[in-house]
Design a protein around this motif. Structure first.
Motif, mmCIF file in Angstrom:
data_model
loop_
_atom_site.group_PDB
_atom_site.id
_atom_site.type_symbol
_atom_site.label_atom_id
_atom_site.label_comp_id
_atom_site.label_asym_id
_atom_site.label_seq_id
_atom_site.Cartn_x
_atom_site.Cartn_y
_atom_site.Cartn_z
ATOM 1 N N LEU A 157 49.680 46.126 40.395
ATOM 2 C CA LEU A 157 48.572 45.590 41.182
ATOM 3 C C LEU A 157 47.302 46.425 41.065
ATOM 4 C CD1 LEU A 157 50.500 44.537 44.395
ATOM 5 C CD2 LEU A 157 49.647 43.082 42.566
ATOM 6 N N GLN A 158 47.270 47.380 40.147
ATOM 7 C CA GLN A 158 46.104 48.247 40.015
ATOM 8 C C GLN A 158 44.815 47.471 39.773
ATOM 9 O OE1 GLN A 158 44.401 49.105 36.894
ATOM 10 N NE2 GLN A 158 42.949 50.314 38.057
ATOM 11 N N PRO A 159 44.785 46.460 38.880
ATOM 12 C CA PRO A 159 43.534 45.715 38.711
ATOM 13 C C PRO A 159 43.091 45.011 40.002
ATOM 14 C CG PRO A 159 44.966 45.310 36.841
ATOM 15 C CD PRO A 159 45.773 46.063 37.864
ATOM 16 N N GLU A 160 44.052 44.530 40.774
ATOM 17 C CA GLU A 160 43.711 43.874 42.042
ATOM 18 C C GLU A 160 43.130 44.874 43.036
ATOM 19 O OE1 GLU A 160 43.390 40.861 44.956
ATOM 20 O OE2 GLU A 160 43.644 40.769 42.791
ATOM 21 N N ARG A 161 43.714 46.066 43.109
ATOM 22 C CA ARG A 161 43.186 47.093 44.014
ATOM 23 C C ARG A 161 41.790 47.512 43.592
ATOM 24 N NH1 ARG A 161 48.395 49.208 43.254
ATOM 25 N NH2 ARG A 161 47.534 50.832 41.923
ATOM 26 N N ARG A 181 39.614 45.670 41.942
ATOM 27 C CA ARG A 181 38.716 44.558 42.262
ATOM 28 C C ARG A 181 38.350 44.579 43.743
ATOM 29 N NH1 ARG A 181 38.933 39.521 44.028
ATOM 30 N NH2 ARG A 181 41.180 39.481 44.255
ATOM 31 N N LEU A 182 39.324 44.844 44.597
ATOM 32 C CA LEU A 182 39.049 44.927 46.035
ATOM 33 C C LEU A 182 38.143 46.120 46.364
ATOM 34 C CD1 LEU A 182 42.561 43.995 47.442
ATOM 35 C CD2 LEU A 182 40.481 42.601 47.528
ATOM 36 N N ALA A 183 38.308 47.214 45.637
ATOM 37 C CA ALA A 183 37.429 48.369 45.850
ATOM 38 C C ALA A 183 35.987 48.036 45.490
ATOM 39 C CB ALA A 183 37.919 49.565 45.036
ATOM 40 N N TRP A 184 35.800 47.270 44.408
ATOM 41 C CA TRP A 184 34.438 46.842 44.049
ATOM 42 C C TRP A 184 33.870 45.929 45.135
ATOM 43 C CZ3 TRP A 184 31.176 48.895 40.855
ATOM 44 C CH2 TRP A 184 31.647 49.636 39.771
ATOM 45 N N ARG A 185 34.694 45.074 45.709
ATOM 46 C CA ARG A 185 34.235 44.205 46.811
ATOM 47 C C ARG A 185 33.803 45.044 48.013
ATOM 48 N NH1 ARG A 185 33.682 38.877 45.345
ATOM 49 N NH2 ARG A 185 35.388 38.264 44.009
ATOM 50 N N ARG A 186 34.579 46.078 48.343
ATOM 51 C CA ARG A 186 34.201 46.956 49.454
ATOM 52 C C ARG A 186 32.894 47.678 49.165
ATOM 53 N NH1 ARG A 186 39.720 48.089 49.258
ATOM 54 N NH2 ARG A 186 39.307 50.031 48.153
ATOM 55 N N THR A 187 32.689 48.093 47.922
ATOM 56 C CA THR A 187 31.449 48.767 47.553
ATOM 57 C C THR A 187 30.264 47.842 47.741
ATOM 58 O OG1 THR A 187 32.625 50.142 45.962
ATOM 59 C CG2 THR A 187 30.249 49.959 45.677
ATOM 60 N N THR A 188 30.397 46.585 47.322
ATOM 61 C CA THR A 188 29.281 45.646 47.501
ATOM 62 C C THR A 188 29.056 45.354 48.977
ATOM 63 O OG1 THR A 188 30.733 43.728 47.188
ATOM 64 C CG2 THR A 188 29.583 44.559 45.243
ATOM 65 N N LEU A 189 30.125 45.292 49.763
ATOM 66 C CA LEU A 189 29.969 45.057 51.201
ATOM 67 C C LEU A 189 29.233 46.218 51.865
ATOM 68 C CD1 LEU A 189 30.555 43.371 53.717
ATOM 69 C CD2 LEU A 189 32.730 44.576 53.906
ATOM 70 N N ALA A 190 29.620 47.450 51.535
ATOM 71 C CA ALA A 190 28.946 48.615 52.117
ATOM 72 C C ALA A 190 27.482 48.665 51.706
ATOM 73 C CB ALA A 190 29.655 49.897 51.680
ATOM 74 N N GLY A 201 35.429 41.057 34.967
ATOM 75 C CA GLY A 201 36.262 41.670 33.930
ATOM 76 C C GLY A 201 37.684 41.939 34.388
ATOM 77 N N LEU A 202 37.837 42.250 35.669
ATOM 78 C CA LEU A 202 39.165 42.522 36.209
ATOM 79 C C LEU A 202 39.955 41.256 36.479
ATOM 80 C CD1 LEU A 202 38.224 45.349 38.693
ATOM 81 C CD2 LEU A 202 39.613 45.601 36.637
ATOM 82 N N ALA A 203 39.277 40.121 36.573
ATOM 83 C CA ALA A 203 39.958 38.862 36.887
ATOM 84 C C ALA A 203 40.606 38.230 35.657
ATOM 85 C CB ALA A 203 38.974 37.870 37.502
ATOM 86 N N GLY A 204 40.338 38.747 34.474
ATOM 87 C CA GLY A 204 40.884 38.167 33.256
ATOM 88 C C GLY A 204 42.381 38.392 33.126
ATOM 89 N N VAL A 205 42.946 37.751 32.129
ATOM 90 C CA VAL A 205 44.373 37.872 31.862
ATOM 91 C C VAL A 205 44.601 39.133 31.033
ATOM 92 C CG1 VAL A 205 46.336 36.754 30.750
ATOM 93 C CG2 VAL A 205 44.604 35.378 31.904
ATOM 94 N N GLU A 217 45.493 43.323 30.424
ATOM 95 C CA GLU A 217 44.965 44.588 30.920
ATOM 96 C C GLU A 217 43.439 44.585 30.810
ATOM 97 O OE1 GLU A 217 45.413 49.367 30.175
ATOM 98 O OE2 GLU A 217 46.770 47.989 29.179
ATOM 99 N N PRO A 218 42.737 44.912 31.901
ATOM 100 C CA PRO A 218 41.277 44.900 31.855
ATOM 101 C C PRO A 218 40.734 46.043 31.004
ATOM 102 C CG PRO A 218 42.038 45.716 33.969
ATOM 103 C CD PRO A 218 43.245 45.258 33.213
ATOM 104 N N ALA A 219 39.556 45.835 30.470
ATOM 105 C CA ALA A 219 38.897 46.870 29.681
ATOM 106 C C ALA A 219 38.459 48.006 30.610
ATOM 107 C CB ALA A 219 37.688 46.289 28.964
ATOM 108 N N ARG A 220 38.333 49.185 30.063
ATOM 109 C CA ARG A 220 37.871 50.329 30.851
ATOM 110 C C ARG A 220 36.409 50.127 31.230
ATOM 111 N NH1 ARG A 220 40.824 55.464 29.989
ATOM 112 N NH2 ARG A 220 42.662 54.902 28.788
ATOM 113 N N LEU A 221 36.030 50.727 32.336
ATOM 114 C CA LEU A 221 34.638 50.689 32.772
ATOM 115 C C LEU A 221 33.825 51.559 31.825
ATOM 116 C CD1 LEU A 221 32.554 49.854 34.921
ATOM 117 C CD2 LEU A 221 33.139 51.940 36.141
#
Length: 109
Positions: free
Chosen positions: A14-18, A20-29, A74-78, A80-84
């Protein structure tokens, strides 16, 4: 090899999902900082310095949203996501610092 395992044998789980959620929290903050800076700037008699700081805060906020949206896509794709990319990491750090600096300028101005 398990069905979700990567080619190198690593199971991303679930690392890509976590992430993605961290990026959502960053945009919210970042959105909260921009909204509070806007509210503080509009509450009193806004001087030119406060308006400039608010514009800087807004520009930083837009930058954070752009970089985060690209990464979330990028994280929503099928697979392993590419590195940042280093360039994107630097861009988001600069945008966050600009947003916070603009917010501080509005509050202190």
């Amino acid at each position: 090899m398990t069905p979700g395992a990567a080619a190198d044998g690593r199971d991303p789980g679930l690392q890509p999902e976590r992430t993605r959620l961290a990026w959502r929290r960053t945009t919210l903050a970042s959105t909260v900082v921009a909204v509070l800076a806007g509210k503080a700037g509009l509450a009193g008699g806004a001087s030119v310095g406060v308006l400039v700081a608010g514009a800087v805060c807004g520009a930083g906020w837009v930058g954070v949203l752009v970089v985060a949206h690209r990464r979330i896509r990028g994280l929503a794709g099928v697979g392993e996501p590419a590195r940042l990319a280093f360039r994107c990491a630097v861009a988001v750090v600069v945008c966050v610092l600009v947003t916070v600096g603009g917010g501080v300028g509005v509050v202190l101005g």
